[in-house]
Design an enzyme around this catalytic site. Structure first.
Site, short mmCIF file in Angstrom:
data_model
loop_
_atom_site.label_atom_id
_atom_site.label_comp_id
_atom_site.label_asym_id
_atom_site.label_seq_id
_atom_site.Cartn_x
_atom_site.Cartn_y
_atom_site.Cartn_z
N HIS A 187 -21.02 21.29 21.76
CA HIS A 187 -19.45 21.82 21.74
C HIS A 187 -18.26 20.85 21.86
O HIS A 187 -17.11 21.68 21.12
CB HIS A 187 -19.18 22.74 23.14
CG HIS A 187 -19.22 21.55 24.49
ND1 HIS A 187 -20.24 21.60 25.49
CD2 HIS A 187 -18.09 20.98 25.24
CE1 HIS A 187 -19.76 19.96 26.38
NE2 HIS A 187 -19.08 20.31 25.75
N ASP B 39 -18.78 23.41 29.73
CA ASP B 39 -17.38 23.43 28.87
C ASP B 39 -17.73 24.15 27.24
O ASP B 39 -16.82 23.72 26.24
CB ASP B 39 -17.44 22.00 29.22
CG ASP B 39 -16.30 21.12 28.14
OD1 ASP B 39 -14.95 22.03 28.86
OD2 ASP B 39 -16.04 20.35 27.53
N ASP C 163 -19.80 13.85 27.12
CA ASP C 163 -20.43 15.01 26.72
C ASP C 163 -20.83 14.04 25.28
O ASP C 163 -20.81 13.13 25.18
CB ASP C 163 -18.50 15.25 25.45
CG ASP C 163 -17.87 16.30 26.40
OD1 ASP C 163 -18.52 17.28 26.29
OD2 ASP C 163 -16.84 16.30 27.26
N HIS D 37 -20.41 15.73 33.72
CA HIS D 37 -20.37 15.73 32.41
C HIS D 37 -20.30 15.11 31.47
O HIS D 37 -19.42 14.55 30.89
CB HIS D 37 -19.63 17.31 32.20
CG HIS D 37 -19.27 18.23 31.05
ND1 HIS D 37 -20.04 18.58 30.86
CD2 HIS D 37 -18.75 17.71 29.58
CE1 HIS D 37 -19.90 19.30 29.41
NE2 HIS D 37 -18.58 18.52 28.88
#
Ligand SMILES: [Zn+2]
Length: 1097
Positions: free
Chosen positions: A616, A403, A293, A291
């Site tokens: 997000h 997420d 971001d 993941h």
């Protein structure tokens, strides 16, 4: 008695006991295991001291020099290596935060290591790095701080000669530059990092392998149930390993002997992918993931490097671990890699082809789903899927959003319309009130569309692939009644990284253990996420009924993200509206003029930027200040590009923004319905017309403006009826304002007071806002207890014209913060719904406070309605159960509504997303003041608009339409020569596409076909001819019929999905090629359906 003689077998147990033997004290023998692998006092006697057989970091073998680019620049390889490098050495520090340093490493493997079994270069400066080959190929990422510090040396280095490579050091850690141990505190600008390791290392692979063997068997000894024989045996094996190591003095031979003992428990195949080749059925599917971001505690620019670092590390691991499957979402990150690191992108493409690197998700970024508009969600999929299809030959079939902070109710429908019937997430395991009850289930949208959803029972998307993660895949699985399989999503994440060698090794042991001993759920590697879902779908089609969950997956945490970083949210709302208008106008312009070129590149660039900012951690407001400096620039660029492109389209349509004193003016209604509005005239026109305003009624299209005298003599007034009490009246309402609050709002036609008795609407209130931990993210339930009413100064009349009146009030929030709010009422316009509008200017300089505005209304209902993407979502106004109470702050789009039978009130807004309805109290959230991770979040000046719109009858499409109008006021333009003389003909183009029928049908998007031959940018096959795409949705929740009417030369109409794949052909009638003939197409949409139509010209 009979027959056979009795045989008495002699016992092999000696008759006499030679010595006593005590029972093993389990806790002591379990605790002892730490001695073997811990870094404490027994380290030198333990296993880890055997990892490195030889090392070299002296200058004869490791020569270091460095180039430090100025101004926190992140130069390319070519640029960096063209500079002079100065000598440097271990022990030197590099910084400040966010700076980059390029190291040239000249390495000569010492003679004594040339024949070593395995050679690595170890580099650790406690920050992130990327290894580059001498000729500029990015090879592998480095994490620092003891993690992923090794780069396996190529065999070509074992020639005793000097070899060169580069390391690009980034002065940030995986989680940015937090000043201390608390990662969400605003980053320190002045961190320095010491290079503490740069050495050639000969590795004892057996020692390293035994370490993993021992770790996993030790976990079995620690974590298996106390009443299981498997636990006892694991402890015996571990102790036997230690005893053997000690007895053999830790030599290579002793270590090999130890590994043989380990095999009694984990089997013999654990050193390769062969361990997964047993034909035993596995129930846990390990999937490597990383993941990253797209921004968070670091800016976008650093993410681009995190991508190449992480993904190259994974490509390297795939070469060594054939079972490794690595799942990667976010088309944007692929595009960055493609643009900035073409060689790395080619390597990824190769791995995709081999089926090891797995694109997933189908969206542009892993976006927030609460705040973006419906059309934005569609574009996340459209841009995402088009990227994946054009670059990897296939679209994604699983929507991947582990997420994101809650999942809005129409996602299953949109996901299906984008070709994805599968959904993976995990975040709901963070709920801090109610435990979400399912692991594998069918998630159903407002319209009834469903996707198969799986939430990893290990409750993480960044599992370390521990024994415990595998175990929890069963112990925390909540859907065992239907199916016992699950995904185990492992790999370092959030800041990137992905799986490590150690994780892959651990899973091999876990599998070996399941096959040899059992008890541990059997894990499998080598399958894809899609294969996992295929099996579930197979099960469903064979009769397994997975449980259902209808409506939003409300996240019981992070409710502050509906409000934090107000400017960013305003930018999002405004760009969505601008893009809608631009695509509409540009589509009409292409129809009108063959020489006009649809500005596809501009539109793509704008959309990609808007979609990026919906990431997000960006749009929700949970990133550091640097990210919002970036997004401010991005939105400014979007508005600039959009404004220019809109001007071009308008000029084709006969309108110009430039207004001269003799210009003939029109108001432009880009909404697909008629409306009446008071528009403000440019100052050059005020003198001639003797009015500041004009009236525009009609549409869609260019509406001739009229002098407001058409409204008759003044129908709006304001007067001070008592000292400090003002009464504003039009034909709809009588409004009383005192000290900035609406103390009475009478709907004259309904003869009804709207404000709850004795209460005040438009009341500003402030709350203490200190959540448990996640400041920018969370507002916690107890903040409600700190409600404080803000008292205002005296109101005064600001405007008292014949067509609009207003009263202004200043409210001091604190010494440094204030609100200046203007409550206004416009002249009533026929049947146009009226509202009381509020414009607020806020100077906001608070610390951990939350500003809201309240509307107590005289309405009774246990449910309130909130606009969401393509529909309405109802939520409780009470706190009956913990599930109801958890929704003490919810997300709304352009309006929230509280209605009872026969009457209701909608609260409209122009840029806000946080709302609460508690009993009859409606509350719009305005501004927060968290200090982490951005110390300056929302400080400064804000302009916010909202409105109170009472309405007769329950909630209807009137609220949807009025809220859309409120967000998109009509602009005033000059008709240009040519069109000025033919206003009717001019408007023909605007009326060339209409949707008639039910009011609840909203024509939300008009655009050109992505692959039309005159529009396409060539990423996918072109489609012959030209087409117009219409997106229509049913907004109220009931089957609705309507008719698409068009005077365009339409040959055929298809209903299609959001990716613009043709579905069924729609029956059309009329038209027939006759000049001006109107072609009609009857449509019927189910409740809350989103329907896309392609009109082939
Ligand atoms: Zn994230």
């Amino acid at each position: 008695m009979g027959g056979e003689p009795r045989h008495i077998m002699a016992s092999t147990l000696p008759v006499l006991s030679k010595k006593p033997k005590g029972q093993q004290i389990q806790s002591i023998y379990t605790s002892r295991l730490g001695q073997f692998t811990d870094s404490g006092q027994y380290y030198q006697q333990g296993l880890r001291a055997k990892f490195h057989e030889a090392t070299a970091d002296d200058k004869d073998h490791v020569k270091l020099s460095v180039y430090s680019p100025p101004d926190l620049a992140r130069p390319t390889f070519e640029d960096a290596v063209s500079h002079d490098f100065r000598p440097t050495q271990i022990g030197e520090s590099f910084g400040p935060s966010w700076s980059t340093h390029w190291f040239k490493v000249k390495l000569t493997v010492p003679q004594n290591m040339l024949k070593a079994e395995h050679l690595e270069f170890h580099w650790d400066a406690d920050n992130e790095g990327l290894v580059w080959s001498e000729d500029g190929i990015p090879l592998q990422g480095l994490t620092g701080g003891g993690e992923r510090i090794e780069w396996v040396l190529p065999n070509s280095f074992r020639d005793g000669k000097e070899h060169t490579f580069y390391i690009e050091m980034a002065c940030n850690q995986m989680f940015g530059n937090a000043p201390g141990g608390d990662t969400i505190q605003p980053p320190s600008p002045n961190k320095y990092y010491t290079l503490n390791t740069a050495r050639i290392t000969a590795v004892n692979l057996d020692a390293r392998a035994l370490y993993i063997d021992f770790w996993i068997i030790g976990d079995a000894a620690r974590e298996f149930p106390g009443d299981s024989w498997e636990k006892h045996q694991a402890l015996q094996v571990c102790n036997a390993i230690m005893d053997t190591f000690i007895a053999g003095n830790g030599t290579r031979e002793a270590i090999r002997e130890c590994r043989k003992i380990a095999q009694q428990y984990i089997g013999e195949n654990i050193d390769s992918e062969k361990v997964y080749e047993s034909d035993k059925e596995a129930i846990v599917y390990g999937i490597g993931h990383c993941h990253i971001d797209t921004c968070w505690l670091w800016p976008f620019a650093e993410t681009k490097r995190k991508v190449v670092r992480s993904w190259m590390s994974q490509c390297d691991l795939m070469d060594r671990y054939p079972e490794h499957r690595f799942t990667v979402s976010q088309a944007q990150q692929y595009k960055w890699l493609e643009q900035n690191y073409p060689a790395a992108f080619d390597r990824v493409k190769g791995k995709v082809k081999k089926g090891a690197f797995l694109p997933i998700g189908g969206s542009w970024v892993e976006h927030d789903t609460n705040l973006p508009s419906g059309e934005s969600l569609v574009r996340q999929f459209l841009y995402g899927q088009r990227y994946f299809e054009s670059h990897f030959g296939e679209r994604c079939t699983t929507f991947w959003l582990p997420d994101t902070f809650g999942y809005s109710s129409q996602l299953p429908q949109l996901s299906r319309l984008a070709g994805m019937g599968r959904f993976f997430t995990q975040k709901l395991s963070w709920n801090n009130i109610n435990n979400f009850p399912h692991t594998t289930f069918r998630w159903v949208a407002l319209d009834g569309s469903q996707v198969l959803c799986h939430m990893a029972p290990s409750e993480t998307y960044t599992a370390a692939a521990h024994f415990g993660d595998v175990k929890r895949s069963v112990t925390q699985h909540k859907s065992m009644d239907q199916d016992n399989t699950s995904l185990l999503v492992f790999g370092k994440g959030d800041g990137g990284g992905g799986p490590t060698r150690e994780m892959l090794d651990k899973l091999r042991r876990c599998r070996g253990m399941s096959d040899k001993i059992g008890l541990l759920p059997r894990v499998h590697m080598g399958n894809t996420v899609d294969q996992f879902f295929e099996k579930l779908e197979q099960k469903a089609s064979n009769g397994t009924e997975f449980v259902t969950w209808y409506g939003e997956l409300y996240f019981e945490l992070h409710r502050g993200t509906y409000t934090t970083q107000a400017n960013n949210k305003l930018g999002n709302r405004k760009s969505e509206i601008m893009l809608r208008d631009l695509e509409y106008l540009a589509t009409l312009a292409t129809v009108k003029s063959k020489s006009y070129k649809y500005p596809k590149k501009d539109i793509d660039d704008m959309w990609e930027n808007v979609l990026l900012c919906q990431f997000h951690d960006c749009l929700p407001g949970s990133s550091i200040e640097m990210c919002y400096d970036d997004s401010d620039k991005i939105y400014a660029e979007v508005f600039k590009t959009g404004s220019n492109a809109k001007s071009d389209a308008l000029s084709v349509l006969g309108m110009a923004e430039q207004i001269d004193s003799d210009s003939r003016l029109v108001a432009l209604n880009t909404m697909p319905w008629s409306r009446s509005e008071l528009v403000e005239l440019p100052s050059s026109k005020v003198i001639a017309t003797q009015s500041k305003y004009a009236v525009a009624t009609g549409g869609p299209g260019a509406i001739e403006i009229q002098h407001p005298s058409v409204l008759g003599s003044s129908n709006v007034s304001v007067k001070e009826v008592k000292a400090g009490v003002f009464q504003m009246t039009n034909t709809h309402f009588k409004v009383e304002v005192e000290a900035g609050c609406v103390t009475s709002l009478v709907d004259l036609k309904a003869d009804r007071e709207v404000i709850a008795k004795g209460e005040k609407a438009n009341q500003f209130v402030i709350f203490d806002d200190k959540p448990l931990y996640w400041q920018a993210w969370d507002v916690e339930v107890y903040h409600l207890d700190s409600r404080k009413v803000l008292s205002s100064g005296k109101s005064r009349i600001l405007e008292n014209g014949p067509h609009k009146v207003s009263v202004v009030t200043e409210t001091q929030i604190s010494q440094e913060s204030w609100v200046k709010s203007t409550i206004s009422l416009s002249a009533s316009m026929g049947d146009e719904p009226g509202y009381v509008a509020i414009d607020a200017e806020v100077e906001w300089r608070e610390t951990m406070k939350f500003l809201k505005v309240e509307f107590p209304v005289d309405i009774v209902n246990t449910e309130a309605a909130y606009e969401t993407q393509y529909g309405i979502i109802r939520r409780p106004t009470h706190y009956n159960t913990s599930w109801d109470m958890a929704k003490f702050e919810v997300c709304c789009h352009k309006f929230a509504d509280l209605s009872e039978a026969g009457y209701g009130v909608s609260i409209l807004n122009d840029s806000k997303y946080g709302f609460a309805t508690c009993g009859n109290l409606m509350r719009l959230s305005l501004l927060r003041a968290p200090k982490a991770p951005d110390a300056h979040a929302d400080m400064g000046r804000h302009h916010i608009r909202w409105a109170i719109m009472p309405h007769v009858g329950s909630l209807s499409a009137q609220s949807v339409r009025t809220a859309a109008n409120f967000n998109n006021p009509m602009g005033v333009y000059a008709l240009t020569t040519g069109s000025a003389s033919q206003p009717d003909k001019h408007n023909t183009i605007f009326s060339s596409i209409r949707v008639k029928g039910s009011d609840s049908l909203i024509l939300d998007c008009i655009k050109r076909g992505e692959d039309d031959e005159d529009v396409s940018r060539g990423e996918l096959a072109k489609r012959e001819g030209r087409s117009v795409i219409l997106r229509i949705y049913e907004s109220m929740g009931g089957k609705s019929r309507g008719t698409i009417e068009t005077s365009l030369p339409v040959k055929k109409v298809w209903k299609c999905n959001v990716l613009e794949d043709d579905g069924e052909v729609c029956r059309t009638y009329g038209g027939g090629g006759s000049a001006g003939g109107v072609l009609k197409c009857d449509i019927e949409l189910r409740a809350f359906e989103v329907a896309t139509f392609r009109l082939q010209l």
